[in-house]
Design an enzyme around this catalytic site. Structure first.
Site, PDB file in Angstrom:
ATOM      1  N   ASP A  86      32.713  43.878  38.249  1.00  0.00           N
ATOM      2  CA  ASP A  86      32.145  42.639  37.830  1.00  0.00           C
ATOM      3  C   ASP A  86      32.493  41.360  38.672  1.00  0.00           C
ATOM      4  O   ASP A  86      31.675  40.465  38.659  1.00  0.00           O
ATOM      5  CB  ASP A  86      33.131  42.068  36.418  1.00  0.00           C
ATOM      6  CG  ASP A  86      34.518  42.361  36.924  1.00  0.00           C
ATOM      7  OD1 ASP A  86      34.947  41.344  37.673  1.00  0.00           O
ATOM      8  OD2 ASP A  86      35.341  43.234  36.344  1.00  0.00           O
ATOM      9  N   GLU A 106      32.790  50.192  44.520  1.00  0.00           N
ATOM     10  CA  GLU A 106      32.433  50.308  42.921  1.00  0.00           C
ATOM     11  C   GLU A 106      31.565  51.520  42.577  1.00  0.00           C
ATOM     12  O   GLU A 106      30.621  51.584  43.412  1.00  0.00           O
ATOM     13  CB  GLU A 106      31.817  48.905  42.081  1.00  0.00           C
ATOM     14  CG  GLU A 106      31.110  49.322  41.001  1.00  0.00           C
ATOM     15  CD  GLU A 106      32.017  49.390  40.002  1.00  0.00           C
ATOM     16  OE1 GLU A 106      33.005  48.949  39.557  1.00  0.00           O
ATOM     17  OE2 GLU A 106      31.828  50.733  39.224  1.00  0.00           O
ATOM     18  N   ASP A 154      41.225  47.285  40.931  1.00  0.00           N
ATOM     19  CA  ASP A 154      40.940  46.967  39.779  1.00  0.00           C
ATOM     20  C   ASP A 154      39.929  47.671  39.018  1.00  0.00           C
ATOM     21  O   ASP A 154      38.653  47.568  38.878  1.00  0.00           O
ATOM     22  CB  ASP A 154      39.971  45.659  40.195  1.00  0.00           C
ATOM     23  CG  ASP A 154      39.452  44.459  39.090  1.00  0.00           C
ATOM     24  OD1 ASP A 154      39.751  45.117  38.020  1.00  0.00           O
ATOM     25  OD2 ASP A 154      38.885  43.689  39.414  1.00  0.00           O
ATOM     26  N   SER A 155      40.739  48.745  38.551  1.00  0.00           N
ATOM     27  CA  SER A 155      40.151  49.884  37.756  1.00  0.00           C
ATOM     28  C   SER A 155      39.970  49.802  36.259  1.00  0.00           C
ATOM     29  O   SER A 155      40.506  48.880  35.479  1.00  0.00           O
ATOM     30  CB  SER A 155      40.863  51.037  38.192  1.00  0.00           C
ATOM     31  OG  SER A 155      42.056  51.225  37.739  1.00  0.00           O
TER      32      SER A 155
END
Ligand code: SAM
Length: 270
Positions: A86, A106, A154-155
């Site tokens: 994001d 990502e 940040d999974s």
């Protein structure tokens, strides 16, 4: 329209949100992606039925995953975010003026595309000259990465492609990818609803790092609303640096108080 989205947070808890519109839905090569317009929390990104972020409360998670470790590092210049498609963590990282390179790793390009289109304020750092986006699996990428000052995980939850982001070998690869003052943080779920995941992350990180700390923040759309982050450091932590930041949740006081844990959380990680 009286339509509700229900996130099954555990096998016996769900969160229901009234939906005004379904803005986007697709099946990516990795997951089911949806962008919903909710009445209470604004736009919401959902992956495989799990809430990732909402316009109303995203700032809490993104400020806390980024600023807490960056301010504990003496001079962060090269930073990576694993997951985080994001772009919210990258946006916060770029507030730190010493940052030279911010890498986003990502696995799913479609998440980045959807965020740029539907969450321009969250994704705005992805266009910055200092940002380098790699569409690849973070598990393989981190094995060849070196000399990073801070790495953030940040999974999504530990299922599917994110499963390998919650194992000791992965934390050891992060240790090897960090420079000598290196610090990592991984989101580690809710102490109320996923205590076993916190224990797994803390145990895994402490096998690789001599210093391991847990801190908390309130994120209303995440299961139970109380969220944990696990920090691993190669060296003893210094006092946080003081730098001007534009924030809505983080304060210099919260930087310190977030590490003071309720008794039940202390007991959980002891
Ligand atoms: N803040 C959110 C939370 O706590 O639920 C996570 C947000 S971010 C959208 C999570 C991202 O991790 C997803 O876009 C997903 O595609 C990515 N991801 C999952 N497994 C990955 C892997 N092995 N390598 C790189 N990215 C991965």
């Amino acid at each position: 329209m009286n339509t509700w989205f229900s996130e099954l947070q555990t096998h016996n808890v769900s969160l229901g949100l009234k939906i005004e519109d379904v803005l986007w839905r697709e099946k990516t090569p990795y997951q089911e992606l949806a962008v919903l317009q909710t009445e209470a929390y604004g736009r919401m990104l959902v992956l495989d039925g799990a809430i990732q972020t909402t316009s109303l409360d995203e700032f809490v998670y993104h400020e806390m995953i980024a600023h807490v470790p960056l301010l504990l590092h003496p001079n962060p210049r090269k930073v990576a975010v694993i997951g985080g498609g994001d772009g919210g963590a990258i946006r916060e990282i770029l507030q730190h003026t010493g940052i030279e390179e911010a890498h986003l790793i990502e696995i799913d390009e479609r998440v980045v595309d959807a965020s740029k289109r539907f969450f321009p304020d969250i994704a705005k750092g992805l266009q910055d000259d200092r940002t380098h986006v790699h569409f690849t699996d973070g598990i393989a990428w981190v094995k060849q990465a070196r000399n990073f000052d801070v790495i953030l995980v940040d999974s999504t939850d530990p299922v599917g492609p994110a499963e390998g982001l919650f194992v000791p070998e992965f934390y050891q690869s992060i240790y090897d990818a960090l420079s000598e003052d290196g610090i990592m943080v991984a989101q580690s779920e809710s102490p109320f609803l996923e205590p076993d995941i916190i224990q797994r992350v803390i145990n895994g990180v402490s096998q690789a790092f001599p210093v391991t700390r847990l801190y908390l923040a309130s994120v209303p759309t995440y299961p139970s609303g109380l969220w944990s982050f696990t920090l691993g450091a190669k060296k003893a932590l210094q006092l946080p640096r003081q730098v001007p930041l534009k924030t809505r949740y983080w304060t210099p006081e919260i930087q310190k108080s977030c590490f003071h844990l309720p008794v039940f959380v202390e007991e959980l990680i002891r």
